[in-house]
Design a protein around this motif. Structure first.
Motif, PDB file in Angstrom:
ATOM      1  N   LYS A  25     -20.387  -5.757 -35.399  1.00 39.82           N
ATOM      2  CA  LYS A  25     -18.955  -5.479 -35.176  1.00 39.82           C
ATOM      3  C   LYS A  25     -18.106  -6.244 -36.181  1.00 39.82           C
ATOM      4  O   LYS A  25     -18.410  -7.405 -36.484  1.00 39.82           O
ATOM      5  N   THR A  26     -17.064  -5.613 -36.666  1.00 38.41           N
ATOM      6  CA  THR A  26     -16.116  -6.122 -37.665  1.00 38.41           C
ATOM      7  C   THR A  26     -16.732  -6.278 -39.069  1.00 38.41           C
ATOM      8  O   THR A  26     -16.036  -6.654 -40.009  1.00 38.41           O
ATOM      9  N   GLU A  51     -22.799  -2.570 -31.699  1.00 37.48           N
ATOM     10  CA  GLU A  51     -21.367  -2.446 -31.968  1.00 37.48           C
ATOM     11  C   GLU A  51     -20.624  -2.467 -30.635  1.00 37.48           C
ATOM     12  O   GLU A  51     -21.139  -1.994 -29.621  1.00 37.48           O
ATOM     13  N   ARG A  80     -17.389  -1.118 -30.298  1.00 29.78           N
ATOM     14  CA  ARG A  80     -16.472   0.009 -30.175  1.00 29.78           C
ATOM     15  C   ARG A  80     -17.116   1.284 -30.680  1.00 29.78           C
ATOM     16  O   ARG A  80     -17.739   1.307 -31.753  1.00 29.78           O
ATOM     17  N   GLU A  82     -15.794   2.506 -34.129  1.00 33.27           N
ATOM     18  CA  GLU A  82     -16.303   1.710 -35.251  1.00 33.27           C
ATOM     19  C   GLU A  82     -17.765   2.070 -35.522  1.00 33.27           C
ATOM     20  O   GLU A  82     -18.199   2.161 -36.666  1.00 33.27           O
ATOM     21  N   LYS A  84     -18.940   3.540 -39.131  1.00 34.13           N
ATOM     22  CA  LYS A  84     -19.834   2.729 -39.960  1.00 34.13           C
ATOM     23  C   LYS A  84     -21.212   3.359 -40.114  1.00 34.13           C
ATOM     24  O   LYS A  84     -21.873   3.186 -41.134  1.00 34.13           O
TER      25      LYS A  84
END
Ligand SMILES: *Cc1c(COP(=O)(O)O)cnc(C)c1O
Length: 236
Positions: A51-52, A71, A73, A76, A80
């Motif tokens: 994540k991020t 992850e 979300r 996201e 990705k």
């Protein structure tokens, strides 16, 4: 003035090198913790929590043999991983963040494991999405192991009937439990509680332990650990 190409290259290399070295360290920690608990290291699956992090960080970890990613979300995850997934058929994705019912259909389409089933209405939505998508991810129930009001997860005293209902509904797709102990407390009693609960229901998978507490989780029986910062560095 832009930076010289070789400068940029070396910077990229060094961060990629960090990820590769960090992955090796985390694998060694898992192996040592498993050995200390008298368990084979292969009993414990590493989920790299990306994540991020950019796709490039995922690519570096993939090149170092890491195939499972977590992850928080759904969007996201979609952004990705859709390309990476097409390129790498062995890639596996775990959704580990709390799931809103309006994101369930995409989650069921994309995720191999949904670790955050935690309420009856979400179970309804997942069951419907499984029909619509013709695809059944592995499901874990998230338990709010310390009954923290701000945290997601089914409350402890509601866990047993909810697990029974989900076993009835999802059958063998429901494979385990996930939990996150409160920060700054000894996590061991919470891990032990979750392990006992999974055992009581004949559930094989236990997703517990993160960068700071994976050893304690493995000692208590974790079969998968979700590790972000120890692999990718501190999040922005
Ligand atoms: C972010 C996150 C992790 C990883 O945490 P680290 O401390 O960075 O290892 C694990 N599980 C969940 C549910 C998370 O949200």
């Amino acid at each position: 003035m832009g930076e010289a190409p070789n400068e940029r290259e070396s910077r990229t290399d060094s961060s990629a090198l960090n990820i590769v070295q960090n992955l090796e360290r985390v694998r060694a920690r898992i192996a040592a913790a498993a050995a200390a608990a008298g368990r084979p290291a292969a009993d414990v699956t590493l989920i790299a929590v990306s994540k991020t992090r950019p796709e490039s960080a995922v690519r570096t970890a993939l090149a170092a043999g890491q195939l499972r990613f977590g992850e928080n979300r759904v969007q996201e995850m979609a952004a990705k991983f859709s390309r990476l997934r097409a390129e790498q058929p062995d890639l596996r994705l775990h959704l580990i963040g709390s799931l809103q019912t309006n994101k369930v259909r995409l989650a069921v389409r994309l995720a191999d494991v949904i670790e955050t089933l935690d309420r009856p209405r979400l179970a309804d939505a997942i069951a419907l999405a499984i029909q619509q998508e013709g695809r059944t991810p592995t499901l874990l129930i998230e338990v709010n192991v310390a009954d923290e009001p701000q945290k997601s997860g089914i409350p402890r005293d509601a866990a047993d009937p909810f697990i029974e209902a989900c076993l009835h509904r999802f059958g063998p797709a429901l494979k385990g439990l996930m939990g996150i102990p409160p920060p700054k407390e000894n996590p061991a009693p919470y891990f032990a509680w979750l392990a006992a609960c999974a055992h009581r229901h004949g559930l094989a998978l236990l997703s517990m332990g993160m960068s700071a507490d994976l050893e304690a989780a493995i000692a208590a029986g974790a079969t998968q650990v979700r590790v972000g910062t120890a692999i990718f560095g501190a999040r922005p």
